[in-house]
Design a protein around this motif. Structure first.
Motif, short mmCIF file in Angstrom:
data_model
loop_
_atom_site.label_atom_id
_atom_site.label_comp_id
_atom_site.label_asym_id
_atom_site.label_seq_id
_atom_site.Cartn_x
_atom_site.Cartn_y
_atom_site.Cartn_z
N PRO A 54 0.80 -1.23 0.00
CA PRO A 54 0.00 0.00 0.00
C PRO A 54 0.83 1.28 0.00
CG PRO A 54 -0.14 -1.13 2.12
CD PRO A 54 0.55 -2.06 1.19
N TRP A 55 2.11 1.17 0.31
CA TRP A 55 2.98 2.36 0.30
C TRP A 55 3.93 2.37 -0.90
CZ3 TRP A 55 2.21 -0.79 4.56
CH2 TRP A 55 3.01 -1.93 4.63
N LEU A 56 3.70 1.47 -1.87
CA LEU A 56 4.59 1.42 -3.04
C LEU A 56 4.52 2.72 -3.84
CD1 LEU A 56 6.36 -0.91 -4.48
CD2 LEU A 56 4.59 -0.78 -6.22
N LEU A 57 3.36 3.36 -3.84
CA LEU A 57 3.17 4.59 -4.62
C LEU A 57 3.46 5.84 -3.79
CD1 LEU A 57 -0.09 3.57 -6.51
CD2 LEU A 57 2.28 3.43 -7.32
N ASN A 58 4.11 5.66 -2.65
CA ASN A 58 4.50 6.77 -1.79
C ASN A 58 5.83 7.33 -2.29
OD1 ASN A 58 5.21 8.54 0.23
ND2 ASN A 58 5.44 6.97 1.82
N ALA A 59 5.79 8.54 -2.82
CA ALA A 59 7.00 9.15 -3.39
C ALA A 59 7.68 10.13 -2.44
CB ALA A 59 6.65 9.86 -4.69
N THR A 60 7.27 10.14 -1.17
CA THR A 60 7.90 11.07 -0.23
C THR A 60 9.30 10.63 0.17
OG1 THR A 60 7.04 9.92 1.74
CG2 THR A 60 5.61 11.60 0.73
N GLY A 61 9.63 9.37 -0.11
CA GLY A 61 10.95 8.85 0.24
C GLY A 61 10.95 8.00 1.49
N THR A 62 9.89 8.08 2.29
CA THR A 62 9.86 7.31 3.54
C THR A 62 9.69 5.82 3.29
OG1 THR A 62 7.48 7.72 3.75
CG2 THR A 62 8.95 9.24 4.88
N VAL B 47 4.33 -11.45 -21.45
CA VAL B 47 4.25 -11.86 -20.04
C VAL B 47 2.84 -11.60 -19.51
CG1 VAL B 47 5.17 -11.50 -17.72
CG2 VAL B 47 6.69 -11.29 -19.71
N ASN B 48 2.25 -12.60 -18.87
CA ASN B 48 0.96 -12.43 -18.20
C ASN B 48 1.21 -11.87 -16.82
OD1 ASN B 48 -0.56 -13.71 -20.35
ND2 ASN B 48 0.27 -15.65 -19.60
N VAL B 49 0.69 -10.68 -16.55
CA VAL B 49 0.93 -10.01 -15.27
C VAL B 49 -0.32 -10.10 -14.39
CG1 VAL B 49 1.57 -7.86 -14.13
CG2 VAL B 49 2.56 -8.43 -16.36
N TYR B 50 -0.09 -10.45 -13.13
CA TYR B 50 -1.17 -10.52 -12.13
C TYR B 50 -0.74 -9.69 -10.92
CZ TYR B 50 -2.42 -14.60 -14.93
OH TYR B 50 -2.74 -15.44 -15.98
N ILE B 51 -1.68 -9.02 -10.31
CA ILE B 51 -1.40 -8.24 -9.10
C ILE B 51 -2.07 -8.91 -7.91
CG2 ILE B 51 -1.80 -6.05 -7.91
CD1 ILE B 51 -1.56 -4.65 -10.60
N VAL B 52 -1.30 -9.09 -6.83
CA VAL B 52 -1.82 -9.65 -5.59
C VAL B 52 -1.62 -8.62 -4.48
CG1 VAL B 52 -1.52 -11.42 -3.83
CG2 VAL B 52 -1.46 -12.06 -6.25
N LEU B 53 -2.70 -8.30 -3.79
CA LEU B 53 -2.65 -7.38 -2.66
C LEU B 53 -2.81 -8.19 -1.37
CD1 LEU B 53 -5.04 -4.58 -4.04
CD2 LEU B 53 -2.58 -4.85 -4.41
N THR B 54 -1.72 -8.37 -0.64
CA THR B 54 -1.82 -9.11 0.62
C THR B 54 -2.36 -8.16 1.70
OG1 THR B 54 0.51 -8.61 1.12
CG2 THR B 54 0.03 -10.71 0.03
N TYR C 129 -6.03 -4.89 0.62
CA TYR C 129 -5.35 -4.49 1.86
C TYR C 129 -6.31 -4.61 3.04
CZ TYR C 129 -2.17 -2.35 -1.55
OH TYR C 129 -1.32 -2.12 -2.61
N ASP C 130 -7.59 -4.57 2.76
CA ASP C 130 -8.63 -4.65 3.78
C ASP C 130 -8.96 -6.12 4.06
OD1 ASP C 130 -10.82 -4.53 5.40
OD2 ASP C 130 -12.04 -3.25 4.08
N PRO C 131 -8.58 -6.64 5.22
CA PRO C 131 -8.80 -8.06 5.51
C PRO C 131 -10.28 -8.39 5.71
CG PRO C 131 -8.01 -6.94 7.46
CD PRO C 131 -7.94 -5.94 6.35
N HIS C 132 -11.09 -7.38 6.04
CA HIS C 132 -12.49 -7.64 6.37
C HIS C 132 -13.31 -8.07 5.16
CE1 HIS C 132 -11.02 -4.71 9.44
NE2 HIS C 132 -11.57 -5.61 10.25
N ILE C 133 -12.86 -7.75 3.96
CA ILE C 133 -13.65 -8.11 2.78
C ILE C 133 -13.15 -9.40 2.13
CG2 ILE C 133 -14.12 -5.66 2.35
CD1 ILE C 133 -12.19 -5.86 -0.05
N LEU C 134 -12.14 -10.00 2.71
CA LEU C 134 -11.57 -11.22 2.15
C LEU C 134 -12.18 -12.44 2.82
CD1 LEU C 134 -7.82 -10.12 1.97
CD2 LEU C 134 -9.51 -10.13 0.11
N SER C 135 -12.77 -13.27 2.02
CA SER C 135 -13.47 -14.45 2.54
C SER C 135 -12.51 -15.39 3.28
CB SER C 135 -14.15 -15.19 1.39
OG SER C 135 -14.77 -16.37 1.85
N GLY C 136 -12.83 -15.69 4.52
CA GLY C 136 -12.08 -16.66 5.29
C GLY C 136 -10.86 -16.12 6.00
#
Length: 417
Positions: free
Chosen positions: A177-185, A321-328, A370-377
């Motif tokens: 979730p912070w990959l797009l944070n360009a502040t440098g932190t 290349v087949n690209v897939y995105i996984v958000l843990t 990123y929201d665990p509440h909407i993930l089944s199980g």
């Protein structure tokens, strides 16, 4: 009558014939005996030097070979410890002391030395390292996630496959979730910014500068006696010590006290970490909410990073290349904390929509949230701390590469979309 000075002084007359022959006699001097002996000695010394040089060639050749092969300083092959770990992983072994490895150098060595790039690879940070070959759904797999992997690492690792000229068929991007944070932190000093810039310039056509590696000076080490001495000392006294990475199997694997880098690239956490209860994990999550420095000053996903991420994904897709995105997901407590204090976590809360926007623009499936509440199980039992979930958790959101390919072919969106 013409006479020479010496001969005139001697009082002897020289005939015209003798006078005419004088230049010819001067053109073909007769060497004194001592000069002839001097030339002979020079010839002998020249022959000795030639023989000495010929004898030195094998010695020099051995020095070059030994310096290049042992390479205790890692000038040509990278850090010795990491190099040996890479060799063991490529042999299908699990290796201990993961924390001692230079993960970025390890990725370069693995990609460069693999006979064939695996069909499926995973890229990301430590939050991706529980995506094992079993969870990925294929044995033809390697996880190139790395601790504190940042935006530079993600795109830079893509370039390793391009540089090798052997791209994977499937690429799973575990995006934080912070990959797009360009502040440098959220960026680490360890990432290879030059590798990233090379990818942007060579592949994406961006107007950025990068430095082509110049090893001209390094080659001088091949014929360096001092480097030979260092390599010899390492070979004789250090190369067989316990500081070397060790292969781990059986009970040592099950009861490990150090993290293990597995042969599929995933990481086997210590027994103590794997034994944490849900309460232990939540206590860790509580602690981490106050130290989530990766999001300091992060209020909005960076538009430029979004643009470059989309461009990188499209480039890979154009290459087949087949690209897939996984958000843990984050731990439920941590995500609830972000919702409770939104003003302090705006960037984090806005990141998922930004990633999904990029994915939609390049028709890339997104699994998880990123929201665990909407993930089944998914429950509190699926976490080690505030940001690292278990392999079992990943298996609840990622169906395996075969099913993901079938979903894509059938036009089926992941359930969490």
């Amino acid at each position: 009558m013409i006479t020479s000075e010496k001969e005139t002084a001697a009082g002897r007359h020289v005939t015209p014939a003798e006078n005419a022959a004088a230049p010819a006699r001067r053109a073909m001097p007769v060497l004194p005996p001592q000069k002839s002996a001097s030339l002979g000695r020079r010839a002998v010394w020249g022959l000795r030097l030639l023989l000495g040089a010929a004898a030195a060639v094998p010695v020099l050749a051995f020095m070059v070979w030994f310096n290049y092969t042992v390479d205790c300083s890692g000038l040509f092959h990278g850090d010795v410890y990491t190099r040996e770990a890479a060799a063991m992983l490529l042999e299908g072994k699990n290796v201990d002391n993961y924390a001692s490895m230079d993960e970025r150098e390890l990725s370069k060595l693995i990609v460069g030395q693999m006979e064939k790039t695996p069909d499926t690879v995973t890229l990301g940070s430590s939050r991706a390292l529980q995506l094992t070959a079993e969870a990925a759904g294929t044995d033809d797999y390697f996880n190139f996630g790395m601790t504190a992997g940042d935006f530079y690492d993600l795109l830079g690792t893509m370039y390793l496959f391009v540089e090798k000229g052997d791209l994977p068929k499937n690429m799973i991007l575990c995006i934080d979730p912070w990959l797009l944070n360009a502040t440098g932190t959220a960026d680490t000093y360890r990432s290879d910014k030059n590798l990233y810039n090379t990818f942007l310039s060579v592949c994406l056509g961006e107007n950025v500068t990068y430095t082509q590696e110049n090893k001209d000076d390094l080659w001088k080490a091949l014929i360096s006696p001092s480097y030979f001495q260092g390599n010899w000392h390492y070979y004789v006294h250090e190369s067989r010590t316990n500081s070397k990475p060790q292969s781990v199997t059986g009970s040592a694997y099950d009861n490990n006290t150090t993290e293990i880098k597995c042969s599929d690239g995933s990481v086997h956490y210590t027994l103590a970490m794997r034994s944490r209860t849900a309460e232990d994990a939540e206590a860790e999550a509580v602690t981490m909410t106050g130290t989530l420095a990766w999001c300091d000053g992060y209020t909005q996903p960076d538009a430029e990073r979004m643009r470059l991420l989309e461009k990188a994904i499209e480039y890979m897709q154009q290459k087949g290349v087949n690209v897939y995105i996984v958000l843990t997901p984050l731990h439920p407590f941590m995500y609830e904390y972000a919702l409770t204090y939104p003003a302090d976590n705006l960037g984090l809360l806005r990141s998922e929509d930004a990633v999904r926007s990029v994915a939609a623009a390049c028709n890339t499936p997104v699994y998880g949230s990123y929201d665990p509440h909407i993930l089944s199980g998914v429950t509190k039992d699926d976490f080690y701390d505030g940001v690292h979930c278990t392999t079992a958790c990943i298996e609840k959101i990622w169906p395996g590469i075969t099913q993901a390919q079938a979903n894509r072919a059938a036009g089926i969106d992941p359930a969490d979309s």
